[in-house]
Design a protein around this motif. Structure first.
Motif, short mmCIF file in Angstrom:
data_model
loop_
_atom_site.label_atom_id
_atom_site.label_comp_id
_atom_site.label_asym_id
_atom_site.label_seq_id
_atom_site.Cartn_x
_atom_site.Cartn_y
_atom_site.Cartn_z
N THR A 139 37.12 41.61 42.82
CA THR A 139 36.33 41.77 41.60
C THR A 139 36.57 40.61 40.63
OG1 THR A 139 36.42 44.17 41.83
CG2 THR A 139 35.85 43.32 39.66
N LEU A 140 37.83 40.23 40.44
CA LEU A 140 38.14 39.13 39.53
C LEU A 140 37.58 37.80 40.05
CD1 LEU A 140 41.81 40.00 38.48
CD2 LEU A 140 39.72 40.24 37.12
N ARG A 141 37.54 37.64 41.36
CA ARG A 141 36.98 36.42 41.94
C ARG A 141 35.47 36.38 41.69
NH1 ARG A 141 34.16 35.17 46.05
NH2 ARG A 141 34.46 37.13 47.15
N LYS A 142 34.81 37.49 41.92
CA LYS A 142 33.35 37.54 41.72
C LYS A 142 32.96 37.24 40.28
CE LYS A 142 32.17 40.75 45.44
NZ LYS A 142 31.72 42.11 45.77
N LYS A 143 33.84 37.59 39.36
CA LYS A 143 33.55 37.38 37.93
C LYS A 143 34.12 36.06 37.40
CE LYS A 143 31.32 41.20 37.52
NZ LYS A 143 29.92 41.28 37.17
N GLY A 144 34.71 35.24 38.28
CA GLY A 144 35.14 33.91 37.88
C GLY A 144 36.48 33.82 37.18
N VAL A 145 37.28 34.87 37.23
CA VAL A 145 38.60 34.83 36.59
C VAL A 145 39.60 34.14 37.52
CG1 VAL A 145 40.49 36.22 35.65
CG2 VAL A 145 38.11 36.89 35.23
N VAL A 146 39.53 34.46 38.81
CA VAL A 146 40.37 33.82 39.81
C VAL A 146 39.48 33.22 40.88
CG1 VAL A 146 42.31 35.40 39.40
CG2 VAL A 146 40.70 35.88 41.25
N ASP A 147 40.07 32.38 41.71
CA ASP A 147 39.34 31.81 42.83
C ASP A 147 40.25 31.88 44.05
OD1 ASP A 147 37.27 30.69 44.24
OD2 ASP A 147 37.06 28.95 42.94
#
Length: 139
Positions: A47-55
């Protein structure tokens, strides 16, 4: 007040933030080190990856890393991504009492959102560092 998903998300982000420059870490390693449920943390990471917080870098030597500096990530960013209740609309239809309650609750939510936007996650790392400074080792 804060769901476990947000709490675990903060711990996940912090685990990435304390890595040396250029280092990556897998979800399984973070889950084990932080004693967090792996499946739950995997869902949070996606979820955090999809929202650009982590990669994520895939493949051998891959893992997760922060997509942007901590001072550019707010608590609101995590809350809006990880807390399903944050985006639920507030009912403002019906009789006058219901409308008044809805307007009041919308004002409170707007103020709450503004407050969360003031807190960047670099302060999280400061608290972590301060806690580590309090640890004393005795031989």
């Amino acid at each position: 007040m804060f769901p476990k998903k947000v709490y675990y998300g903060l711990r996940f982000v912090l685990a990435l933030a304390i890595l040396p420059e250029g280092k990556l870490r897998g979800v399984a390693e973070i889950a084990e080190n932080e004693d967090l449920p792996l499946k739950f943390l995997e869902a949070i990471a996606v979820t955090l990856r999809k929202k650009g917080v982590v990669d994520v870098k895939r493949g051998a030597g891959g893992g997760y890393f922060l997509a942007k500096p901590l001072n550019e990530i707010t608590l609101y960013d995590l809350m809006i991504v990880l807390d399903d209740k944050m985006e639920k609309p507030i009912e403002k239809e019906g009789n006058n009492a219901n409308k008044a309650a809805g307007i009041f609750l919308q004002e409170v939510r707007d103020d709450y959102d503004q407050l969360l936007m003031k807190y960047t996650l670099d302060k999280l790392k400061v608290h972590y560092t301060e806690e580590n400074d309090h640890i004393m080792y005795y031989i």
